[in-house]
Design a protein around this motif. Structure first.
Motif, PDB file in Angstrom:
ATOM      1  N   LYS A 101      71.495  36.812  54.985  1.00 51.23           N
ATOM      2  CA  LYS A 101      70.174  37.111  55.533  1.00 51.23           C
ATOM      3  C   LYS A 101      69.500  38.278  54.812  1.00 51.23           C
ATOM      4  CE  LYS A 101      69.796  34.171  59.003  1.00 51.23           C
ATOM      5  NZ  LYS A 101      68.664  33.225  59.117  1.00 51.23           N
ATOM      6  N   ASN A 102      70.301  39.241  54.370  1.00 48.29           N
ATOM      7  CA  ASN A 102      69.721  40.417  53.734  1.00 48.29           C
ATOM      8  C   ASN A 102      69.630  40.283  52.219  1.00 48.29           C
ATOM      9  OD1 ASN A 102      69.488  41.782  56.219  1.00 48.29           O
ATOM     10  ND2 ASN A 102      71.639  42.420  56.115  1.00 48.29           N
ATOM     11  N   LYS A 103      70.097  39.153  51.673  1.00 44.89           N
ATOM     12  CA  LYS A 103      70.057  38.940  50.228  1.00 44.89           C
ATOM     13  C   LYS A 103      69.485  37.563  49.905  1.00 44.89           C
ATOM     14  CE  LYS A 103      73.994  41.971  49.213  1.00 44.89           C
ATOM     15  NZ  LYS A 103      75.341  42.041  48.590  1.00 44.89           N
ATOM     16  N   PRO A 104      68.248  37.308  50.282  1.00 46.56           N
ATOM     17  CA  PRO A 104      67.648  36.004  49.961  1.00 46.56           C
ATOM     18  C   PRO A 104      67.510  35.831  48.460  1.00 46.56           C
ATOM     19  CG  PRO A 104      65.988  37.530  50.762  1.00 46.56           C
ATOM     20  CD  PRO A 104      67.307  38.214  50.952  1.00 46.56           C
ATOM     21  N   ASN A 105      67.696  34.619  47.979  1.00 41.70           N
ATOM     22  CA  ASN A 105      67.614  34.409  46.526  1.00 41.70           C
ATOM     23  C   ASN A 105      66.184  34.093  46.106  1.00 41.70           C
ATOM     24  OD1 ASN A 105      67.159  31.756  47.195  1.00 41.70           O
ATOM     25  ND2 ASN A 105      68.879  30.938  46.043  1.00 41.70           N
ATOM     26  N   LYS A 106      66.011  33.743  44.845  1.00 44.15           N
ATOM     27  CA  LYS A 106      64.672  33.621  44.282  1.00 44.15           C
ATOM     28  C   LYS A 106      63.864  32.467  44.860  1.00 44.15           C
ATOM     29  CE  LYS A 106      66.418  31.022  40.277  1.00 44.15           C
ATOM     30  NZ  LYS A 106      66.558  31.041  38.799  1.00 44.15           N
ATOM     31  N   PHE A 107      64.509  31.472  45.477  1.00 42.23           N
ATOM     32  CA  PHE A 107      63.757  30.367  46.073  1.00 42.23           C
ATOM     33  C   PHE A 107      63.165  30.747  47.432  1.00 42.23           C
ATOM     34  CE2 PHE A 107      66.499  28.120  43.078  1.00 42.23           C
ATOM     35  CZ  PHE A 107      65.629  27.206  42.528  1.00 42.23           C
ATOM     36  N   SER A 108      63.665  31.809  48.048  1.00 45.98           N
ATOM     37  CA  SER A 108      63.120  32.272  49.323  1.00 45.98           C
ATOM     38  C   SER A 108      61.723  32.852  49.096  1.00 45.98           C
ATOM     39  CB  SER A 108      64.035  33.324  49.936  1.00 45.98           C
ATOM     40  OG  SER A 108      65.351  32.838  50.066  1.00 45.98           O
ATOM     41  N   LEU A 109      60.861  32.723  50.110  1.00 47.26           N
ATOM     42  CA  LEU A 109      59.481  33.191  49.907  1.00 47.26           C
ATOM     43  C   LEU A 109      58.760  33.425  51.224  1.00 47.26           C
ATOM     44  CD1 LEU A 109      57.317  30.597  50.504  1.00 47.26           C
ATOM     45  CD2 LEU A 109      58.539  29.733  48.511  1.00 47.26           C
ATOM     46  N   SER A 110      57.648  34.121  51.128  1.00 42.77           N
ATOM     47  CA  SER A 110      56.716  34.317  52.238  1.00 42.77           C
ATOM     48  C   SER A 110      55.318  33.952  51.772  1.00 42.77           C
ATOM     49  CB  SER A 110      56.739  35.768  52.725  1.00 42.77           C
ATOM     50  OG  SER A 110      58.021  36.135  53.199  1.00 42.77           O
ATOM     51  N   LEU A 111      54.596  33.210  52.603  1.00 40.38           N
ATOM     52  CA  LEU A 111      53.240  32.789  52.254  1.00 40.38           C
ATOM     53  C   LEU A 111      52.260  33.429  53.229  1.00 40.38           C
ATOM     54  CD1 LEU A 111      51.393  30.917  50.533  1.00 40.38           C
ATOM     55  CD2 LEU A 111      51.675  29.201  52.341  1.00 40.38           C
ATOM     56  N   TYR A 112      51.248  34.095  52.668  1.00 39.89           N
ATOM     57  CA  TYR A 112      50.230  34.776  53.470  1.00 39.89           C
ATOM     58  C   TYR A 112      48.869  34.117  53.256  1.00 39.89           C
ATOM     59  CZ  TYR A 112      53.721  38.537  53.687  1.00 39.89           C
ATOM     60  OH  TYR A 112      54.864  39.273  53.879  1.00 39.89           O
ATOM     61  N   LYS A 113      48.085  34.097  54.329  1.00 40.88           N
ATOM     62  CA  LYS A 113      46.725  33.558  54.275  1.00 40.88           C
ATOM     63  C   LYS A 113      45.734  34.651  54.637  1.00 40.88           C
ATOM     64  CE  LYS A 113      43.763  29.905  56.151  1.00 40.88           C
ATOM     65  NZ  LYS A 113      43.672  28.784  57.137  1.00 40.88           N
ATOM     66  N   LEU A 114      44.610  34.675  53.920  1.00 35.44           N
ATOM     67  CA  LEU A 114      43.567  35.649  54.214  1.00 35.44           C
ATOM     68  C   LEU A 114      43.136  35.506  55.662  1.00 35.44           C
ATOM     69  CD1 LEU A 114      41.816  37.858  52.857  1.00 35.44           C
ATOM     70  CD2 LEU A 114      40.105  36.064  52.427  1.00 35.44           C
ATOM     71  N   ARG A 115      43.156  36.591  56.401  1.00 40.33           N
ATOM     72  CA  ARG A 115      43.029  36.538  57.854  1.00 40.33           C
ATOM     73  C   ARG A 115      41.625  36.116  58.293  1.00 40.33           C
ATOM     74  NH1 ARG A 115      45.241  41.661  60.215  1.00 40.33           N
ATOM     75  NH2 ARG A 115      47.167  40.593  59.632  1.00 40.33           N
ATOM     76  N   GLN A 116      41.646  35.227  59.298  1.00 40.47           N
ATOM     77  CA  GLN A 116      40.427  34.831  59.992  1.00 40.47           C
ATOM     78  C   GLN A 116      40.552  35.304  61.435  1.00 40.47           C
ATOM     79  OE1 GLN A 116      37.922  33.525  58.390  1.00 40.47           O
ATOM     80  NE2 GLN A 116      39.086  33.385  56.468  1.00 40.47           N
ATOM     81  N   PRO A 117      39.451  35.569  62.123  1.00 40.03           N
ATOM     82  CA  PRO A 117      39.514  36.173  63.463  1.00 40.03           C
ATOM     83  C   PRO A 117      40.328  35.375  64.475  1.00 40.03           C
ATOM     84  CG  PRO A 117      37.297  36.303  62.584  1.00 40.03           C
ATOM     85  CD  PRO A 117      38.070  35.453  61.636  1.00 40.03           C
ATOM     86  N   THR A 118      40.265  34.044  64.426  1.00 41.16           N
ATOM     87  CA  THR A 118      40.914  33.232  65.465  1.00 41.16           C
ATOM     88  C   THR A 118      42.163  32.530  64.958  1.00 41.16           C
ATOM     89  OG1 THR A 118      39.513  31.343  64.869  1.00 41.16           O
ATOM     90  CG2 THR A 118      38.710  32.835  66.602  1.00 41.16           C
TER      91      THR A 118
END
Length: 500
Positions: free
Chosen positions: A475-492
């Motif tokens: 859990k504390n050593k994710p490899n290179k295929f692990s990722l997080s995707l962020y989206k530009l925030r909208q109010p709702t």
């Protein structure tokens, strides 16, 4: 077919130690065949085994689909031709698992077919040795070195046929192909230097007209290849070369990397040494004799390619394919001549091949598991045609979800190489342009892989919409295929997370 089977059996018996009983030898043969089958199939169930070809495809897609010249779509330090080649292959085999392995198999077949020009041998046996012993050098990844080996073989074959038939047009064509090969990988220029000099300048073969035709072919090939840049104008070609020069100046390996590179290339050279010595014993050098000059092409090609494996200063095993390809031809020709090196001398090569086939299978199984745990289809649906900013994330998500890059420096460490301690400032400049999506390492802020100002901006302006750690046991050593995707925030906008 029976002749091929008998030759394969004869070769197996030639490499097997005499002390091994016939029954044990038969068992080992079938065990090896089973391992080879598993080894090849393990490549067929993964999207890629080496990230380089996938990255070349990304830039090729920008070139052929979006009509954006390198490096205005995404940057890499390789020349223009490699993206054109892999972009065309991507058009022929889009999103097919094992597509680069299929390419490697086709290139291997082409190589052994062309290689018959340099001497008589069994093509099936040469193909098997290239694939099996090539496990040491990850030959089935379909990287550029195999493309170069085929190109170089074709160029040298054309020149040799030009000598035999006295056709200057073949030298012109060889020159054109030389220009294209060098623009797939600059190392081709080093590899071809020795054998082309032998074919053009050695006593008995030297003709000024042949040298002129090769030179004209190189000029025409370069003009055709770079014509899009010449048409665009506005300093496009100058920018193309200046970006490469700037990157390569900082890309060279550190001293530790260079020492590792020298060590491993010497180890690989040691595996090939019995073949070289066997060749020299069988074909003595005599420049005054045409048959002897022909026999020198393969060892000179090998010797000219060896410095190319050291130039980058990085210890990547696939570089040695440049030497291994001509060595394979020498080995099967020696077998045909009944002049194989001693069994014990070749034993390190056979043992290493078996070992690396096993390690390749293990790695490919891991890659298959890792990629299966990321929902690339969901990412593609969510992002659509929006451009995505990459922050030190492995480019597999861009390849498998067919994403478009926001910043030209897409490779995970390119911004760090270019901007070093100011890399975070480049990311901040990109973020201030409000890209619709950002992809970053899994828990990159918590694990301090992303700088604090960048993390703060993501927290203030973006919403985490997808995250996955493919290594559940670490859990504390994710490899290179692990990722997080962020989206530009909208109010709702709502937040959904996966694999946290």
């Amino acid at each position: 077919m029976q002749e091929r089977d008998s030759r394969s059996s004869l070769f197996f018996s030639e490499i097997m130690p005499k002390t091994v009983s016939p029954r044990l030898a038969a068992g080992l043969k079938y065990l090896l065949i089973s391992l080879v089958v598993v080894y090849v199939l393990s490549y067929c169930v993964i999207p890629f085994s080496d990230g380089d070809p996938a990255y070349y495809v990304l830039i090729g897609r920008g070139l052929l689909r979006d009509h954006i010249l390198p490096y205005n779509y995404a940057f890499d330090h390789k020349p223009f031709g490699v993206y054109l080649f892999y972009g065309l292959w991507d058009r022929l085999a889009p999103f097919v698992p094992g597509k680069f392995t299929l390419l490697a198999v086709l290139l291997s077949g082409a190589f052994v077919t062309i290689g018959r020009v340099f001497g008589a041998f069994n093509r099936g046996l040469a193909f098997v040795i290239l694939i099996v012993c090539g496990a040491i050098f990850d030959v089935l990844s379909g990287n550029t070195e195999l493309v170069l080996a085929v190109s170089e073989a074709l160029i040298l074959a054309l020149m040799l046929k030009g000598i035999e038939t006295a056709k200057g047009s073949l030298f012109f064509l060889a020159g054109c192909l030389s220009a294209l090969a060098v623009n797939v990988n600059y190392l081709a220029g080093v590899c071809l230097l020795g054998p082309e000099a032998l074919l053009l300048l050695s006593p008995g073969w030297f003709r000024l007209s042949r040298c002129v035709m090769v030179f004209l072919g190189v000029i025409v090939g370069l003009v055709v290849l770079f014509s899009p840049y010449l048409i665009v104008g506005h300093g496009a070609l100058q920018t193309y070369f200046s970006m490469q020069r700037s990157f390569l100046h900082q890309y060279s390996g550190a001293l530790s990397d260079r020492l590792q590179c020298v060590f491993w290339m010497m180890v690989y050279l040691g595996l090939m040494l019995p073949i070289l010595l066997g060749w020299i014993r069988r074909f003595p050098v005599n420049l005054a004799d045409e048959a002897s000059r022909r026999s020198m092409i393969l060892p000179v090609w090998f010797a000219s390619s060896f410095p190319a494996t050291l130039l980058s200063g990085h210890p990547y095993q696939h570089y040695f394919i440049l030497c291994f390809a001509p060595a394979t031809l020498m080995l099967v020709i020696l077998f045909r001549e009944g002049a194989l090196p001693p069994r014990l001398a070749l034993m390190p090569l056979w043992v290493s091949s078996v070992f690396f086939m096993g390690t390749e299978v293990k790695r490919n199984v891991s890659v298959a598991l890792y990629t299966s745990r990321v929902d690339y289809a969901q990412i593609a649906r969510q992002v659509g045609h929006a451009k995505v900013l990459d922050i030190r994330t492995f480019h597999a998500v861009f390849y498998l979800s067919d994403l478009k890059p926001f910043d030209v420096y897409l490779f995970s460490d390119h911004i760090d190489i270019f901007f070093r301690q100011n890399a975070w400032k480049r990311y901040m400049q990109d973020l201030q342009q409000h890209p619709s999506y950002v992809v970053a390492p899994y828990m990159g802020c918590e694990r301090h892989e992303v700088e604090v100002p960048v993390c703060q901006w993501l927290q203030d302006h973006y919403t985490l919409t997808y995250a996955v750690n493919v290594r559940h046991s670490h859990k504390n050593k994710p490899n290179k295929f692990s990722l997080s995707l962020y989206k530009l925030r909208q109010p709702t906008e709502s937040v959904t997370q996966s694999g946290l």
